[in-house]
Every structure is written in structure tokens, then in C-alpha cells.
Design a protein around this motif. Structure first.
Motif, mmCIF file in Angstrom:
data_model
loop_
_atom_site.group_PDB
_atom_site.id
_atom_site.type_symbol
_atom_site.label_atom_id
_atom_site.label_comp_id
_atom_site.label_asym_id
_atom_site.label_seq_id
_atom_site.Cartn_x
_atom_site.Cartn_y
_atom_site.Cartn_z
ATOM 1 N N GLU A 1 -2.181 -15.387 5.371
ATOM 2 C CA GLU A 1 -1.077 -14.561 4.881
ATOM 3 C C GLU A 1 0.221 -15.349 5.051
ATOM 4 O OE1 GLU A 1 -1.043 -10.861 7.011
ATOM 5 O OE2 GLU A 1 -3.093 -10.378 6.409
ATOM 6 N N ASP B 1 -7.504 -13.034 -0.384
ATOM 7 C CA ASP B 1 -8.426 -11.896 -0.402
ATOM 8 C C ASP B 1 -9.840 -12.435 -0.542
ATOM 9 O OD1 ASP B 1 -9.731 -9.496 -0.642
ATOM 10 O OD2 ASP B 1 -8.814 -8.931 -2.548
ATOM 11 N N ASN B 2 -10.586 -12.408 0.575
ATOM 12 C CA ASN B 2 -11.951 -12.950 0.539
ATOM 13 C C ASN B 2 -13.002 -11.886 0.221
ATOM 14 O OD1 ASN B 2 -12.257 -11.529 2.898
ATOM 15 N ND2 ASN B 2 -12.391 -13.314 4.219
ATOM 16 N N ASN B 3 -12.578 -10.681 -0.094
ATOM 17 C CA ASN B 3 -13.468 -9.579 -0.472
ATOM 18 C C ASN B 3 -14.539 -9.306 0.577
ATOM 19 O OD1 ASN B 3 -12.310 -8.977 -3.041
ATOM 20 N ND2 ASN B 3 -13.159 -10.904 -3.755
ATOM 21 N N ASP C 1 -13.357 -14.974 -4.268
ATOM 22 C CA ASP C 1 -12.057 -14.903 -3.601
ATOM 23 C C ASP C 1 -10.920 -14.885 -4.623
ATOM 24 O OD1 ASP C 1 -13.461 -15.060 -1.278
ATOM 25 O OD2 ASP C 1 -12.646 -16.968 -0.620
ATOM 26 N N LYS D 1 -6.222 -14.665 -4.644
ATOM 27 C CA LYS D 1 -4.986 -14.582 -3.883
ATOM 28 C C LYS D 1 -4.156 -13.474 -4.489
ATOM 29 C CE LYS D 1 -4.389 -19.001 -1.706
ATOM 30 N NZ LYS D 1 -4.215 -20.390 -2.038
ATOM 31 N N LYS D 2 -3.501 -12.749 -3.609
ATOM 32 C CA LYS D 2 -2.599 -11.687 -4.048
ATOM 33 C C LYS D 2 -1.169 -12.094 -3.725
ATOM 34 C CE LYS D 2 -5.729 -7.829 -3.243
ATOM 35 N NZ LYS D 2 -5.938 -6.586 -2.489
ATOM 36 N N ALA E 1 -2.968 -9.997 -8.410
ATOM 37 C CA ALA E 1 -4.172 -10.583 -7.825
ATOM 38 C C ALA E 1 -4.838 -11.450 -8.874
ATOM 39 C CB ALA E 1 -5.125 -9.484 -7.371
#
Length: 139
Positions: free
Chosen positions: A46, A64-66, A74, A76-77, A88
Motif C-alpha cells: 500500500e 489487490d491479490n484477491n 492480481d 492494483k487499485k 482497479a
């Protein structure tokens, strides 16, 4: 088609390197000028960007690796909390934070003073957000 993708990626990388971005000692440098402050959290997954020497948050970037071990899904947001907007994209998963900051500056979503342009943010979201079906459709 494969070579065209490489050429486009090369040109995009060249274009964005015009403004060199460096993250050093909690300061974002744009072309060697201190521009924003930042903090990293969650083992570097982050990144929070603030106006320089303040805690006025401009945006955050989150990996965001879900909740899976596979990196294939994966993304990124990029979260603009004040504007209540989240972008996202799986296309950003392999990109570093410096590239994403340069892209936001290039697309004029944020400026060097730390101001967010709402119209450009809407356009950026339409171009890159995975939830927006329009940017993935063929014409």
C-alpha cells in the motif's frame, strides 16, 4: 500484432520517462524536485500519497491479490478517497508505483501542486478501470 504491442509499450515507457519519478525517504521527487510526501504500509503493498509535507491524502495505491497465491488474477487499485473514486486494473499489476504516478501526471489527473482534476479522473477511469466495459470492447 505482437510487435505492435511491444512498440506501443516502448513508446509509452519512453513518453512517461520524460518526468523521472523517484520515491526516496518518504518524498516523491518529480524530475529531482520534491513534489509529494508518501508512506508505505502493509509490507509495501500500500502506498499513500499526500500533498508535500502534509497529511492531506491525494490518493492511495493498493496491490489487490484477491486472497490467492497466484499472481495471474492480481490487480492494483488507485483510490481517490476525497473524490470517492477507485480505479482497479490488472494492466497495472506489474507496474511499479513510480510508473503509475508518472501516468497520473501525464494524463493530468493530478498536477504538481497536488490538485486532482475531476474531469481527467473520470476520463482516466474510463480508459483503465477493469470495471468499465467500454475500454475493453473492440470497435
Amino acid at each position: 500484432m505482437k510487435y505492435l504491442s511491444y512498440i506501443v509499450a516502448l513508446l509509452l515507457t519512453y513518453t512517461l520517462s520524460a518526468q523521472e519519478i523517484k520515491l526516496k525517504k518518504e518524498v516523491v521527487y518529480v524530475s529531482d524536485s520534491p513534489t509529494f510526501s508518501f508512506t508505505k504500509k502493509a509490507m509495501g503493498n500500500e502506498l499513500y500519497i499526500y500533498k508535500l509535507n502534509t497529511k492531506d491524502e491525494l490518493l492511495s495505491m493498493v496491490v489487490d491479490n484477491n486472497n490467492t497465491e497466484s499472481k495471474v488474477d492480481d490487480s492494483k487499485k488507485i483510490i481517490f478517497a476525497q473524490q470517492k473514486s477507485t480505479i482497479a486494473s490488472k494492466n497495472f499489476r506489474s507496474r511499479d508505483y513510480e510508473f503509475l504516478i508518472a501516468l497520473l501526471l501525464e494524463e493530468k489527473v493530478i498536477d504538481l501542486k497536488g490538485e486532482v482534476n475531476n474531469d481527467n479522473l473520470i476520463r482516466f477511469k474510463a480508459k483503465y478501470d477493469d470495471g468499465n466495459i467500454n475500454h475493453t470492447m473492440m470497435r
